[in-house]
Write an enzyme that holds these catalytic residues in place. Structure first.
Site, short mmCIF file in Angstrom:
data_model
loop_
_atom_site.label_atom_id
_atom_site.label_comp_id
_atom_site.label_asym_id
_atom_site.label_seq_id
_atom_site.Cartn_x
_atom_site.Cartn_y
_atom_site.Cartn_z
N ASP A 37 48.95 -7.13 28.34
CA ASP A 37 49.42 -8.50 28.55
C ASP A 37 48.30 -9.50 28.20
O ASP A 37 48.50 -10.45 27.42
CB ASP A 37 49.82 -8.63 30.04
CG ASP A 37 50.64 -9.86 30.35
OD1 ASP A 37 51.03 -10.57 29.41
OD2 ASP A 37 50.89 -10.09 31.54
N GLY A 39 49.37 1.89 32.70
CA GLY A 39 48.01 1.41 32.93
C GLY A 39 47.84 0.99 34.38
O GLY A 39 47.88 1.82 35.30
P1 ADP Z 1 51.12 -1.85 33.13
O1 ADP Z 1 50.72 -2.92 34.12
O2 ADP Z 1 52.58 -1.92 32.74
O3 ADP Z 1 50.65 -0.49 33.55
P2 ADP Z 1 48.84 -2.12 31.29
O4 ADP Z 1 48.61 -3.19 30.28
O5 ADP Z 1 47.89 -2.05 32.43
O6 ADP Z 1 50.37 -2.28 31.77
O7 ADP Z 1 48.82 -0.72 30.57
C1 ADP Z 1 49.87 -0.24 29.77
C2 ADP Z 1 49.29 0.56 28.62
O8 ADP Z 1 48.86 -0.36 27.60
C3 ADP Z 1 48.06 1.40 28.98
O9 ADP Z 1 48.18 2.68 28.36
C4 ADP Z 1 46.91 0.61 28.33
O10 ADP Z 1 45.84 1.46 27.94
C5 ADP Z 1 47.60 0.06 27.11
N1 ADP Z 1 46.97 -1.08 26.42
C6 ADP Z 1 46.04 -1.96 26.87
N2 ADP Z 1 45.73 -2.84 25.89
C7 ADP Z 1 46.49 -2.50 24.80
C8 ADP Z 1 46.63 -2.99 23.48
N3 ADP Z 1 45.94 -4.04 23.04
N4 ADP Z 1 47.51 -2.37 22.64
C9 ADP Z 1 48.24 -1.31 23.04
N5 ADP Z 1 48.16 -0.79 24.29
C10 ADP Z 1 47.29 -1.38 25.15
#
Ligand code: ADP
Length: 172
Positions: free
Chosen positions: A34, A124
């Protein structure tokens, strides 16, 4: 039939009709993917989210639902924001994780998008066990009724990529 591909990398750089954001209920930004999408896409995405909060979504986006905004400066044309469930070992919330994927594809259909890139929603900060998050993601997309033809899972690190590779092999 939708074609599913896996790649390792940063979803903000993907050139495709729509990328999916693992947002939170507020729609007003957060960490992880995000934060990366808002940082790379610039302030127009947040402005669009604030406008949604002011108009159609005053209480935020419910878990499992999806909504689209501009992609700002990103190479994608749209961002589809979804809210995955926070993993709770005492309650099975798998249906909400499946809904996040299915509703993202429904919104993609409304946009006329034929290509959509997903991150690993809920895997994540929301703490979903990786193998299960991958299995639910892959099966939701493969069984969805959609006009989307090209789904790319863009996975940030090797561990997540490996989990999705195993899930896709098991599902096909
Ligand atoms: P959630 O709160 O739904 O768990 P997160 O952003 O914390 O969402 O994590 C979801 C996944 O996105 C994790 O596997 C994380 O490593 C990954 N992630 C983080 N940054 C990026 C990015 N720039 N592109 C793709 N995936 C990402």
């Amino acid at each position: 039939m939708v074609r599913v591909r896996l790649e390792q990398g940063d979803i903000t750089g993907v050139e495709i009709d729509a990328i999916v954001n693992a947002a939170n209920n507020s729609l007003l930004g957060g960490g992880g993917v995000d934060g990366a999408i808002h940082a790379a896409g610039g302030p127009r995405i947040l402005a669009a989210c604030r406008e949604l909060r002011r108009t159609t979504l005053p209480d935020g986006l419910p878990t499992g639902q999806a909504v689209a905004t501009t992609a700002g400066r990103l190479p994608a044309r749209h961002v589809i924001h979804v809210v995955g469930p926070i993993h709770d070992p005492r309650e099975d919330r798998s249906d909400l994780l499946c809904s996040a994927y299915v509703n993202a594809l429904r919104v993609a259909d409304e946009l006329g998008a034929s290509g959509v890139a997903f991150p690993a929603v809920s895997a994540g900060a929301y703490g979903w066990p990786l193998d299960d998050a991958a299995r639910l993601a892959v099966t939701s997309v493969l069984t969805a009724t959609t006009n989307v033809r090209d789904v790319r899972f863009v996975l940030f690190d090797t561990r997540v990529h490996q989990a999705f590779t195993a899930a896709l092999a098991a599902a096909s």
